[in-house]
Design an enzyme around this catalytic site. Structure first.
Site, short mmCIF file in Angstrom:
data_model
loop_
_atom_site.label_atom_id
_atom_site.label_comp_id
_atom_site.label_asym_id
_atom_site.label_seq_id
_atom_site.Cartn_x
_atom_site.Cartn_y
_atom_site.Cartn_z
N GLU A 198 0.83 -1.21 0.00
CA GLU A 198 0.00 0.00 0.00
C GLU A 198 0.86 1.25 0.00
O GLU A 198 1.79 1.38 0.79
CB GLU A 198 -0.91 -0.01 1.23
CG GLU A 198 -2.32 0.42 0.94
CD GLU A 198 -3.02 -0.51 -0.03
OE1 GLU A 198 -3.22 -0.11 -1.20
OE2 GLU A 198 -3.37 -1.63 0.36
N THR B 255 2.98 2.02 -2.06
CA THR B 255 4.30 1.72 -2.63
C THR B 255 4.33 2.03 -4.12
O THR B 255 5.41 2.22 -4.69
CB THR B 255 4.65 0.24 -2.42
OG1 THR B 255 3.53 -0.56 -2.81
CG2 THR B 255 5.00 -0.04 -0.98
N GLY C 152 -16.40 4.56 -3.81
CA GLY C 152 -15.95 5.14 -2.55
C GLY C 152 -15.45 4.12 -1.56
O GLY C 152 -15.32 4.40 -0.37
N GLY D 203 -12.55 2.11 -2.22
CA GLY D 203 -11.16 1.76 -2.43
C GLY D 203 -10.97 0.53 -3.30
O GLY D 203 -9.93 -0.12 -3.24
N ASP E 223 -3.72 0.60 -9.92
CA ASP E 223 -5.14 0.35 -10.12
C ASP E 223 -5.44 0.12 -11.59
O ASP E 223 -6.18 -0.81 -11.97
CB ASP E 223 -5.97 1.54 -9.62
CG ASP E 223 -5.80 1.76 -8.13
OD1 ASP E 223 -5.14 0.94 -7.47
OD2 ASP E 223 -6.33 2.77 -7.63
#
Length: 393
Positions: A36, A38, A129, A131, A179
């Protein structure tokens, strides 16, 4: 692929454009198993795509107009031209989707792709919303739609890069590449170890008897308005202190030895990133070997680091992790996932513990608003691409 979702996007297309689309594409949301904050530090991440998607139904036009209808927002329509400046819209919160679409189209044009007009209908079931990258799924799906409509020689990695550019420069969120890349390039049945510097990817098999459980805390988060950009600035300042291009280039020994006069806050931010990179590489090995005891320990360490060094968890998230760890024990793990400040927890656990995990969450957790958590049992999904229309038209 969700049949209700396909039915919905086709209905929106037919109602809006009085036609049937020539192509439908999908792009999945994602959950990050470990790694996370990173990604924008040129480091390593280990996400998997989930079987929640954005669908885009499309047909070409013979002019330079793009018309897009959003099924999820009452069939709102946006229209713009490819041969005129493409500008963000400033409007209501339910119009925010427009900028992800426009930004992606602008990024494609700026990259030199000779786009033609199109009519698009968009529908998704990626929780927003939370994540789980509903925005990246939308961006990647829009680029995928133009690729399919015009048979563009556009790689999946380039789709991810252009989608990231859209979010960074047009929407205004300085997200890393993770993502978009997992949405564009994932492999069914696998997580994906991503080197965010080289963009090399390595599929990591996930045993079929291990469930990916996502628990939405019902504490909503918004990266553009949160402290996400602040964390990024702190990481860049720490990298500059150490004289490296990115925190990826530090190991733990050098982190300690070169601390000097770096302030406490920036040092703790850097310590999270450096240790999280190491944990992510270790986790890929553990997962590939089916060593869920090791994987669970690494997920627990990751959560503590996010809570104490990076300070991006909130008490409801910490509570959910504690509840899940109590159910799972050494058979898997749980941690916060996503940008932070709310959103979701991810757990890896044997399928036979899913029922107990659901029961414990229902009995022991309520959001500050009084809402119960939402629980999603997911399976690692394939990345973006065309969807067969056969049987749906």
């Amino acid at each position: 692929m969700s049949s209700p979702l396909m039915t919905r996007v086709l209905a929106s297309f037919a109602d809006s454009f009085d036609a049937a689309p020539t192509t439908v594409v999908h792009a999945p949301g994602r959950v990050n198993l470990i790694g996370e904050h990173t990604d924008y530090n040129d480091g390593f991440v280990l996400p998997c795509a989930i079987d929640y998607h954005t669908l885009v139904a499309a047909q070409p036009r013979d002019d330079m107009t793009v018309r897009v209808v959003a099924s999820d927002y009452g069939d709102q329509l946006d229209e713009f031209r490819l041969d005129a400046p493409i500008l963000p819209v400033q409007g209501r919160a339910d119009q925010a989707w427009i900028n992800y679409v426009r930004g992606t189209v602008k990024a494609l044009l700026d990259d030199g792709w000779p786009l033609r007009g199109a009519e698009l209908a968009v529908a998704g079931n990626v929780p927003q919303g939370a994540g789980l990258s509903s925005s990246a799924a939308l961006e990647v799906a829009i680029a995928q739609a133009f690729k399919s409509l015009q048979d563009l020689d556009l790689s999946q990695t380039r789709i991810a890069q252009l989608a990231q550019i859209a979010e960074n420069r047009f929407v205004g969120c300085n997200c890393g590449i993770m993502d978009q890349l997992i949405s564009a390039r994932s492999t069914a049945g696998h997580a994906l170890l991503i080197d965010c510097r080289s963009l090399d990817v390595s599929p990591v098999h996930l045993d079929t008897d291990i469930a990916v459980l996502i628990v939405h805390s019902r504490v909503k988060r918004g990266l553009v308005d949160s402290e996400y950009n602040t964390r990024r600035e702190q990481c860049e300042a720490a990298a500059a202190h150490y004289g490296v291009a990115a925190l990826r280039d530090l190991d733990e020994a050098r982190l300690v030895a070169g601390r000097g006069d770096l302030d406490e806050l920036a040092w703790r931010r850097a310590r999270h990133v450096v240790t999280e990179n190491r944990r992510t590489l270790d986790a890929a090995q553990a997962l590939a070997a089916g060593d869920m005891v090791r994987m669970g320990a690494l997920m627990a360490e990751s959560h503590v680091s996010m809570r104490d060094d990076f300070e991006i968890t909130v008490p409801p998230i910490d509570q959910l992790v504690e509840i899940l760890q109590g159910v799972i024990g050494p058979a898997g793990g749980a941690r916060m996932t996503g940008g932070g400040f709310g959103g979701c927890v991810v757990a890896l656990l044997p399928e036979n513990l899913v029922g107990a995990a659901r029961e414990a969450i229902a009995a022991q957790y309520r959001a500050p608003s009084g809402e119960a958590a939402s629980v999603y049992v997911c399976h690692p999904s394939a990345g973006a691409g065309p969807v067969a229309l056969h049987g749906h038209a």
